[in-house]
Motif scaffolding. Structure first.
Motif, PDB file in Angstrom:
ATOM      1  N   TYR A  59       0.888  -1.162   0.212  1.00  0.00           N
ATOM      2  CA  TYR A  59      -0.239   0.025   0.132  1.00  0.00           C
ATOM      3  C   TYR A  59       1.009   1.306   0.155  1.00  0.00           C
ATOM      4  CZ  TYR A  59      -3.816   3.021   0.737  1.00  0.00           C
ATOM      5  OH  TYR A  59      -4.933   4.065   0.614  1.00  0.00           O
ATOM      6  N   LEU A  60       1.999   1.236   0.674  1.00  0.00           N
ATOM      7  CA  LEU A  60       2.716   2.355   0.780  1.00  0.00           C
ATOM      8  C   LEU A  60       3.409   2.598  -0.436  1.00  0.00           C
ATOM      9  CD1 LEU A  60       4.384   4.469   2.612  1.00  0.00           C
ATOM     10  CD2 LEU A  60       6.138   2.620   3.032  1.00  0.00           C
ATOM     11  N   PRO A  67      -1.971   4.574   5.696  1.00  0.00           N
ATOM     12  CA  PRO A  67      -3.088   4.890   6.736  1.00  0.00           C
ATOM     13  C   PRO A  67      -2.981   3.981   8.065  1.00  0.00           C
ATOM     14  CG  PRO A  67      -3.760   3.159   5.114  1.00  0.00           C
ATOM     15  CD  PRO A  67      -2.250   3.599   4.814  1.00  0.00           C
ATOM     16  N   PRO A  68      -4.067   4.450   8.767  1.00  0.00           N
ATOM     17  CA  PRO A  68      -4.023   3.768   9.972  1.00  0.00           C
ATOM     18  C   PRO A  68      -4.284   2.223  10.085  1.00  0.00           C
ATOM     19  CG  PRO A  68      -5.714   5.486  10.271  1.00  0.00           C
ATOM     20  CD  PRO A  68      -5.011   5.412   8.775  1.00  0.00           C
ATOM     21  N   GLU A  69      -4.894   1.663   9.087  1.00  0.00           N
ATOM     22  CA  GLU A  69      -4.875   0.270   8.760  1.00  0.00           C
ATOM     23  C   GLU A  69      -5.259   0.011   7.404  1.00  0.00           C
ATOM     24  OE1 GLU A  69      -7.272  -2.250  11.545  1.00  0.00           O
ATOM     25  OE2 GLU A  69      -6.877  -0.902  13.284  1.00  0.00           O
ATOM     26  N   VAL A  70      -4.675  -1.282   6.832  1.00  0.00           N
ATOM     27  CA  VAL A  70      -5.161  -1.426   5.504  1.00  0.00           C
ATOM     28  C   VAL A  70      -6.012  -2.846   5.499  1.00  0.00           C
ATOM     29  CG1 VAL A  70      -3.933  -2.153   3.358  1.00  0.00           C
ATOM     30  CG2 VAL A  70      -2.977  -0.477   4.949  1.00  0.00           C
ATOM     31  N   ARG A  86      -7.336  -1.511   0.732  1.00  0.00           N
ATOM     32  CA  ARG A  86      -7.832  -0.107   0.872  1.00  0.00           C
ATOM     33  C   ARG A  86      -7.598   0.344   2.263  1.00  0.00           C
ATOM     34  NH1 ARG A  86     -14.407  -1.956   0.690  1.00  0.00           N
ATOM     35  NH2 ARG A  86     -13.829  -3.650   2.425  1.00  0.00           N
ATOM     36  N   ALA A  87      -7.275   1.650   2.226  1.00  0.00           N
ATOM     37  CA  ALA A  87      -7.213   2.493   3.400  1.00  0.00           C
ATOM     38  C   ALA A  87      -8.536   2.240   4.495  1.00  0.00           C
ATOM     39  CB  ALA A  87      -6.796   3.799   3.179  1.00  0.00           C
ATOM     40  N   CYS A  88      -8.322   2.019   5.444  1.00  0.00           N
ATOM     41  CA  CYS A  88      -9.413   2.154   6.656  1.00  0.00           C
ATOM     42  C   CYS A  88      -9.006   2.446   7.997  1.00  0.00           C
ATOM     43  CB  CYS A  88     -10.240   0.636   6.338  1.00  0.00           C
ATOM     44  SG  CYS A  88      -9.048  -0.403   7.115  1.00  0.00           S
TER      45      CYS A  88
END
Length: 160
Positions: A59-60, A67-70, A86-88
């Motif tokens: 993701y990075l 994001p805080p979590e993926v 997805r970012a979440c």
């Protein structure tokens, strides 16, 4: 780790990361990075005595930030294709979890209340456990739970 470092260390190919550098004496350049962490089920990569999860690194690399979590959209912790990530936040990630293994009703968000002798639909909404009522019929309770998940959890709703 930042995006620049991740790009220097890894090459992304079809949901997998491969080493661009020689991470240790025994592993060659071009080798697939990481292995499944038996405790968590995610693919983890060790580099300089620190553990990184492959889905977060991927993701990075593709989005430039963490994001805080993926979340894994399909729920498969080893499917790290970009389109499956997805970012979440933590609450959204929890909404996309499957039913717990100790679920006795067989339906997510539905439990048997022996005092009322009814199937009760409950779920967390806006950070609070909310009771949406009791039903004598399990199929009706399952339908109500499914509709509520769609309404409150939207794209993060998981029905199984």
């Amino acid at each position: 780790m930042d995006q620049k470092t991740a790009l220097e260390l890894f090459e992304y190919r079809d949901g997998e990361l491969y080493w661009r550098v020689k991470p240790c004496r025994r592993d060659p350049i071009g080798m697939k990075a990481g292995s499944v962490d038996p405790a968590r089920g995610y693919i983890s990569i060790n580099y300089k005595r620190k553990r990184y999860y492959a889905h977060r690194l991927i993701y990075l690399i593709h989005n430039g930030y963490l994001p805080p979590e993926v979340d894994h959209i399909d729920g498969d912790k080893t499917n790290n294709r970009v389109k499956n990530l997805r970012a979440c936040n933590h609450a959204q990630n929890a909404q996309n979890r499957p039913a717990q293994s100790n679920n006795k009703s067989g339906v997510k968000n539905v439990v048997w209340d022996k005092n009322r002798e009814k199937w009760v639909v409950y779920m967390k909404v806006d950070g609070k456990n909310t009771n949406f009522g009791g039903f004598e019929d399990l199929e009706l309770a399952a339908f109500v739970a499914s509709e509520l998940r769609d309404r409150h959890h939207k794209t993060f709703a998981r029905h199984v």
